[in-house]
Design a protein around this motif. Structure first.
Motif, PDB file in Angstrom:
ATOM      1  N   ALA A 109      -3.118   6.092 -18.707  1.00  0.00           N
ATOM      2  CA  ALA A 109      -3.516   4.701 -18.481  1.00  0.00           C
ATOM      3  C   ALA A 109      -2.684   4.063 -17.377  1.00  0.00           C
ATOM      4  O   ALA A 109      -3.212   3.309 -16.540  1.00  0.00           O
ATOM      5  CB  ALA A 109      -3.387   3.904 -19.775  1.00  0.00           C
ATOM      6  N   ALA A 110      -1.395   4.348 -17.345  1.00  0.00           N
ATOM      7  CA  ALA A 110      -0.532   3.778 -16.302  1.00  0.00           C
ATOM      8  C   ALA A 110      -0.923   4.310 -14.924  1.00  0.00           C
ATOM      9  O   ALA A 110      -1.007   3.542 -13.956  1.00  0.00           O
ATOM     10  CB  ALA A 110       0.929   4.095 -16.595  1.00  0.00           C
ATOM     11  N   ALA A 111      -1.187   5.614 -14.837  1.00  0.00           N
ATOM     12  CA  ALA A 111      -1.601   6.190 -13.558  1.00  0.00           C
ATOM     13  C   ALA A 111      -2.945   5.606 -13.116  1.00  0.00           C
ATOM     14  O   ALA A 111      -3.138   5.287 -11.938  1.00  0.00           O
ATOM     15  CB  ALA A 111      -1.687   7.712 -13.664  1.00  0.00           C
TER      16      ALA A 111
ATOM     17  N   VAL B 261      -5.168  -0.556  -8.780  1.00  0.00           N
ATOM     18  CA  VAL B 261      -4.516  -1.573  -7.949  1.00  0.00           C
ATOM     19  C   VAL B 261      -4.482  -1.106  -6.500  1.00  0.00           C
ATOM     20  O   VAL B 261      -4.721  -1.883  -5.563  1.00  0.00           O
ATOM     21  CB  VAL B 261      -3.097  -1.891  -8.470  1.00  0.00           C
ATOM     22  CG1 VAL B 261      -2.322  -2.736  -7.479  1.00  0.00           C
ATOM     23  CG2 VAL B 261      -3.175  -2.573  -9.820  1.00  0.00           C
ATOM     24  N   ARG B 262      -4.210   0.178  -6.288  1.00  0.00           N
ATOM     25  CA  ARG B 262      -4.181   0.729  -4.923  1.00  0.00           C
ATOM     26  C   ARG B 262      -5.545   0.585  -4.256  1.00  0.00           C
ATOM     27  O   ARG B 262      -5.640   0.240  -3.076  1.00  0.00           O
ATOM     28  CB  ARG B 262      -3.750   2.199  -4.970  1.00  0.00           C
ATOM     29  CG  ARG B 262      -3.825   2.907  -3.628  1.00  0.00           C
ATOM     30  CD  ARG B 262      -2.856   2.295  -2.628  1.00  0.00           C
ATOM     31  NE  ARG B 262      -2.778   3.058  -1.418  1.00  0.00           N
ATOM     32  CZ  ARG B 262      -3.278   2.665  -0.244  1.00  0.00           C
ATOM     33  NH1 ARG B 262      -3.898   1.519  -0.151  1.00  0.00           N
ATOM     34  NH2 ARG B 262      -3.139   3.394   0.826  1.00  0.00           N
ATOM     35  N   LYS B 263      -6.603   0.840  -4.995  1.00  0.00           N
ATOM     36  CA  LYS B 263      -7.953   0.695  -4.445  1.00  0.00           C
ATOM     37  C   LYS B 263      -8.217  -0.763  -4.057  1.00  0.00           C
ATOM     38  O   LYS B 263      -8.813  -1.033  -3.015  1.00  0.00           O
ATOM     39  CB  LYS B 263      -9.004   1.170  -5.452  1.00  0.00           C
ATOM     40  CG  LYS B 263      -9.003   2.654  -5.691  1.00  0.00           C
ATOM     41  CD  LYS B 263      -9.518   3.351  -4.467  1.00  0.00           C
ATOM     42  CE  LYS B 263      -9.701   4.822  -4.736  1.00  0.00           C
ATOM     43  NZ  LYS B 263     -10.208   5.527  -3.569  1.00  0.00           N
ATOM     44  N   LEU B 264      -7.779  -1.701  -4.885  1.00  0.00           N
ATOM     45  CA  LEU B 264      -7.966  -3.119  -4.578  1.00  0.00           C
ATOM     46  C   LEU B 264      -7.173  -3.530  -3.335  1.00  0.00           C
ATOM     47  O   LEU B 264      -7.659  -4.290  -2.494  1.00  0.00           O
ATOM     48  CB  LEU B 264      -7.559  -3.981  -5.768  1.00  0.00           C
ATOM     49  CG  LEU B 264      -8.491  -3.931  -6.975  1.00  0.00           C
ATOM     50  CD1 LEU B 264      -7.870  -4.679  -8.150  1.00  0.00           C
ATOM     51  CD2 LEU B 264      -9.840  -4.516  -6.622  1.00  0.00           C
TER      52      LEU B 264
ATOM     53  N   ALA C  95       0.829  -1.209   0.000  1.00  0.00           N
ATOM     54  CA  ALA C  95       0.000   0.000   0.000  1.00  0.00           C
ATOM     55  C   ALA C  95       0.866   1.263   0.000  1.00  0.00           C
ATOM     56  O   ALA C  95       0.596   2.215  -0.739  1.00  0.00           O
ATOM     57  CB  ALA C  95      -0.937  -0.011   1.201  1.00  0.00           C
ATOM     58  N   VAL C  96       1.923   1.252   0.804  1.00  0.00           N
ATOM     59  CA  VAL C  96       2.831   2.404   0.839  1.00  0.00           C
ATOM     60  C   VAL C  96       3.527   2.580  -0.508  1.00  0.00           C
ATOM     61  O   VAL C  96       3.621   3.688  -1.042  1.00  0.00           O
ATOM     62  CB  VAL C  96       3.865   2.243   1.977  1.00  0.00           C
ATOM     63  CG1 VAL C  96       4.989   3.258   1.860  1.00  0.00           C
ATOM     64  CG2 VAL C  96       3.186   2.355   3.330  1.00  0.00           C
TER      65      VAL C  96
END
Length: 81
Positions: A59-61, A67-70, A35-36
């Motif tokens: 698109a990369a951002a 992924v961070r949300k998941l 997460a960090v």
């Protein structure tokens, strides 16, 4: 200006790797460290977007943010209630 922003994005990525390693060493758990790292990668991606807004950078951002949300959802689900 573009070179300075690209170097700043690279520095943020490097700091993210170091911070994630520290979190992993202290917590002994992968998910908080991930997460960090993803927070730092989001910051680096947004810096790159500021320097050169292109569709592949957008698109990369967006992918890193997804992924961070998941990962955040996984961390919340893993916490005891």
């Amino acid at each position: 200006m573009t070179v300075a922003v690209q170097l700043a994005a690279l520095a943020v990525t490097a700091f993210g790797l170091v911070a994630a390693a520290v979190v992993l060493a202290v917590e002994r758990r992968l998910m908080p460290a991930l997460a960090v790292l993803l927070d730092f990668l989001i910051a680096a991606g947004l810096l790159r977007l500021a320097a050169e807004p292109a569709w592949d950078a957008i698109a990369a951002a967006a992918a890193v943010i997804a992924v961070r949300k998941l990962v955040t959802a996984g961390l919340r689900a893993a916490q005891p209630h």
